[in-house]
Design a protein around this motif. Sequence first.
Motif, PDB file in Angstrom:
ATOM      1  N   VAL A  22      26.310  27.756  22.812  1.00 28.34           N
ATOM      2  CA  VAL A  22      27.235  28.451  21.929  1.00 28.34           C
ATOM      3  C   VAL A  22      27.778  27.414  20.956  1.00 28.34           C
ATOM      4  CG1 VAL A  22      29.358  29.785  21.819  1.00 28.34           C
ATOM      5  CG2 VAL A  22      27.931  29.868  23.867  1.00 28.34           C
ATOM      6  N   TYR A  23      27.488  27.556  19.692  1.00 32.03           N
ATOM      7  CA  TYR A  23      28.021  26.588  18.741  1.00 32.03           C
ATOM      8  C   TYR A  23      29.047  27.230  17.822  1.00 32.03           C
ATOM      9  CZ  TYR A  23      23.860  24.052  20.192  1.00 32.03           C
ATOM     10  OH  TYR A  23      22.880  23.435  20.925  1.00 32.03           O
ATOM     11  N   GLN A  24      28.956  28.555  17.713  1.00 31.21           N
ATOM     12  CA  GLN A  24      29.840  29.289  16.823  1.00 31.21           C
ATOM     13  C   GLN A  24      30.379  30.525  17.527  1.00 31.21           C
ATOM     14  OE1 GLN A  24      26.673  28.542  15.534  1.00 31.21           O
ATOM     15  NE2 GLN A  24      27.253  27.034  13.993  1.00 31.21           N
ATOM     16  N   VAL A  25      31.504  30.995  17.030  1.00 31.93           N
ATOM     17  CA  VAL A  25      31.902  32.349  17.389  1.00 31.93           C
ATOM     18  C   VAL A  25      31.671  33.197  16.142  1.00 31.93           C
ATOM     19  CG1 VAL A  25      34.332  31.814  16.851  1.00 31.93           C
ATOM     20  CG2 VAL A  25      33.778  33.864  18.166  1.00 31.93           C
ATOM     21  N   TYR A  26      31.017  34.339  16.347  1.00 29.95           N
ATOM     22  CA  TYR A  26      30.758  35.239  15.225  1.00 29.95           C
ATOM     23  C   TYR A  26      31.833  36.316  15.219  1.00 29.95           C
ATOM     24  CZ  TYR A  26      26.335  32.826  15.071  1.00 29.95           C
ATOM     25  OH  TYR A  26      25.378  31.843  14.984  1.00 29.95           O
ATOM     26  N   VAL A  27      32.591  36.383  14.149  1.00 27.69           N
ATOM     27  CA  VAL A  27      33.659  37.371  14.054  1.00 27.69           C
ATOM     28  C   VAL A  27      33.078  38.671  13.525  1.00 27.69           C
ATOM     29  CG1 VAL A  27      35.943  37.853  13.133  1.00 27.69           C
ATOM     30  CG2 VAL A  27      35.246  35.486  13.544  1.00 27.69           C
ATOM     31  N   ILE A  28      33.383  39.777  14.221  1.00 32.40           N
ATOM     32  CA  ILE A  28      32.853  41.082  13.810  1.00 32.40           C
ATOM     33  C   ILE A  28      33.969  42.112  13.776  1.00 32.40           C
ATOM     34  CG2 ILE A  28      30.499  40.751  14.662  1.00 32.40           C
ATOM     35  CD1 ILE A  28      31.307  42.090  17.265  1.00 32.40           C
ATOM     36  N   SER A  29      33.697  43.190  13.045  1.00 36.02           N
ATOM     37  CA  SER A  29      34.638  44.315  13.054  1.00 36.02           C
ATOM     38  C   SER A  29      34.408  45.115  14.337  1.00 36.02           C
ATOM     39  CB  SER A  29      34.399  45.198  11.843  1.00 36.02           C
ATOM     40  OG  SER A  29      33.203  45.937  12.039  1.00 36.02           O
ATOM     41  N   ARG A  30      35.271  46.077  14.596  1.00 36.12           N
ATOM     42  CA  ARG A  30      35.077  46.925  15.785  1.00 36.12           C
ATOM     43  C   ARG A  30      33.779  47.724  15.679  1.00 36.12           C
ATOM     44  NH1 ARG A  30      37.627  45.868  20.626  1.00 36.12           N
ATOM     45  NH2 ARG A  30      39.402  44.608  20.024  1.00 36.12           N
TER      46      ARG A  30
END
Lengths: 453, 453
Positions: A172-180
Amino acid sequence: MKLTSIELIKLLENKVQRYVEGFDTNLHPYDIAELLVELRNYDEKVYLQELAKFPEELKAAVLIELPKQCHEEFVEHFTTNELAEITNTLDTDDAAELIRNIEEIDEDIAEEVLQHLPQEDRENLEDLIAFGDYQAGSYMQTELFSAFIDEQVGESIRRLKRLKAAKELDSVYQVYVISRKNKFLGSIPLEDLILQGPNVHYKELVKEGVNSVAVNAIDDIHDVVEIASNYDMGVIPVVDSKGKLLGRITSDDIYDIIEERATGQLYNLAGVNDEAEQEESLFHIGKHRAFWLGINLFTAIVASVVIGLFDTTLQSFVALAVLMPIVASMGGNAGTQTLTVTVRQMALGDISDDDAKKTIKKEVYLALMNGSIFAVTIGLIAWAWFSIPLLGVVIAASMVINLITAGFFGALIPLILKKVDIDPAVGSSVLLTTVTDIVGFFSFLGLATLILL
Amino acid sequence: MKLTSIELIKLLENKVQRYVEGFDTNLHPYDIAELLVELRNYDEKVYLQELAKFPEELKAAVLIELPKQCHEEFVEHFTTNELAEITNTLDTDDAAELIRNIEEIDEDIAEEVLQHLPQEDRENLEDLIAFGDYQAGSYMQTELFSAFIDEQVGESIRRLKRLKAAKELDSVYQVYVISRKNKFLGSIPLEDLILQGPNVHYKELVKEGVNSVAVNAIDDIHDVVEIASNYDMGVIPVVDSKGKLLGRITSDDIYDIIEERATGQLYNLAGVNDEAEQEESLFHIGKHRAFWLGINLFTAIVASVVIGLFDTTLQSFVALAVLMPIVASMGGNAGTQTLTVTVRQMALGDISDDDAKKTIKKEVYLALMNGSIFAVTIGLIAWAWFSIPLLGVVIAASMVINLITAGFFGALIPLILKKVDIDPAVGSSVLLTTVTDIVGFFSFLGLATLILL
């Protein structure tokens, strides 16, 4: 130092034990796969027996590191149930690759393996397999760490903990931000996350500006390579056409894609099929090589027909037969230089469509330069060798003509092939040497007929 | 769509503004460099003027993305002071590359730039520049996140915060655990760190087992690629021969190395020098291409001498002159197929030294298979064309002989070159076609002299 098969088995079993017991944290499944391949050279059965003894998780990890030729063997050796279990332990991108390889061997077995999987996993894999070889989607893994825009950092990290504990996630190198609704909003490197308190909202982080570079799952895989290397990205998020986050492509896949593309170009320029060369069967490899050799035979005969037009000239001057291959050979070599540079620079994006004229001009200029030098050289040699000054003039003139032809067509052929959407590495060599052979023989023998007869 | 230079400048200035003000977080210096290169095609001066206007940090970031040909121009255009400032804003690996490029243009300027740097930075860069092009050390950056074995996780994270705030560190994916004497003990992914409380000691984490795979700074850069792709590593730590941690190599460098290696192979097989082709000067490019063309001219003349041995035979049968190039051409093509596959598979590690016999056997077998098919084909064609059955026998026999020669030497030449530590891609094509030309002409004309005369 070459080990005997018994020594190999000992070494292998020792490594497996150390891997399983965690004594050697530097051991990678690749190391074990390497030993298996060596063992396979001695004895196909023994290597499968050893592989079968591995614990399930290691079996899967090693299997995906084995060369493609081995896949046929273990598909025969393992039951559908075992294959399904192996598939289930793999990351989705590796699992999809395995199923795709099994499909190539036997579609029914692949289908059976899929049916043995839990429904959700099966559907997930079926989606991945549906992508073409050349599409970004076929290289992505769906395992990733995402967070909702309305979450707090702490919440997402608790989820990460659970995923890690269940061994469902790696690298895991990133967190991917997403909408609901799963729309991809941007990626935040883990290092930035560490520096935030658990109470920070992702909304605030995204507001400060996040990188939202992503590729579409149906994008050409080579576009992915371009983005990764131009933007220095180790991992690339993959979205669908509506912007929903589907997965990610990691650097190890990108390494493979770059190597494969380069191998494809090298092989195609040499009239070799890169897929076929990976096969075990010599008959299969030979068949594909014969295809381009057959075309070359045809074009060589055409060149011979051109020579045949001048049989009376040849009969009067046997020196022409002696010197004739030199002009063709130099044309072929100079043309191959131009062709290779043009094809490669096109692939690396160093030559754009606008540069066509510039490229051709450069190559013709180079051809003129080297052509003049070698024309004078061979002209003097021919004169000295056969004591016919005009023979020197004939070969010098045809050398210049053929090298300019080589430079011009060496650049033009790949540019045109690309314009009509054909891979410029495929077939361009044969086209080019056809031109340089014919022009080489025709100009040399034609000028000789005009000047010497 | 081709933009005018005024449109280009407008677009460029707009992008620069958006980048500087942080409006577009997806903008990468590469995008700006791309526009500059386009602008450079119109006007060399204007692109340098535009570049000079950029804020220092962006200037450095864009500069390192520009193709090597531009370096000469900005070395002339910028003062030593400006160059030193640019060097200082770059990551160490990029800074070292820049200094190395300046050195190639003018050693004195490079030295002056180094003298303008703070002592510590200068010494650091001098260490990096001292590594050879082919060594791992020349690709590493010294910026990294390390923690001492006797530290607590919390302490190290506070340090990371400071480094990040000072913008001294980027793309942190791992923490490298070291002893107080800087000995490398292992790497821990950031994700694992996130899951630990701040009070955990690194000692405990290391005791549980950490990965300590690393490369030596003096290792061949291609070994680094092997490790990265076999072990699926995005970043590789670099140590010295005493095990001290020196730096790390990131995936974007590995992408470049893989591409460069492939380009080198492609070019060398075609008799092209990959370094020279990057130069701006056509004279320079032409000179390097002329080298291999010159060698080819020499070998082509040797082949002609072989033909000359049979001038009386050629005079009696002009058909021989007509058919003669076919045998040589088929040998050259089949040999190139074998050569390319062997060279590439050696480079990818698919053929080890132990496999030499196996490889040669495979290629000779393939040659025998395709040789027989094409021998029969061309034999029948020659018979039909010139109505001399024995001519068909002669060309068929020499076709088999030459294709087997091609398969044998196509595999043997690169294997031998590697044994004596010469890059098997360099010069092997010329060696091979020399063999196939000579054997092709000699066997065909020799058999004709024996059988037909």
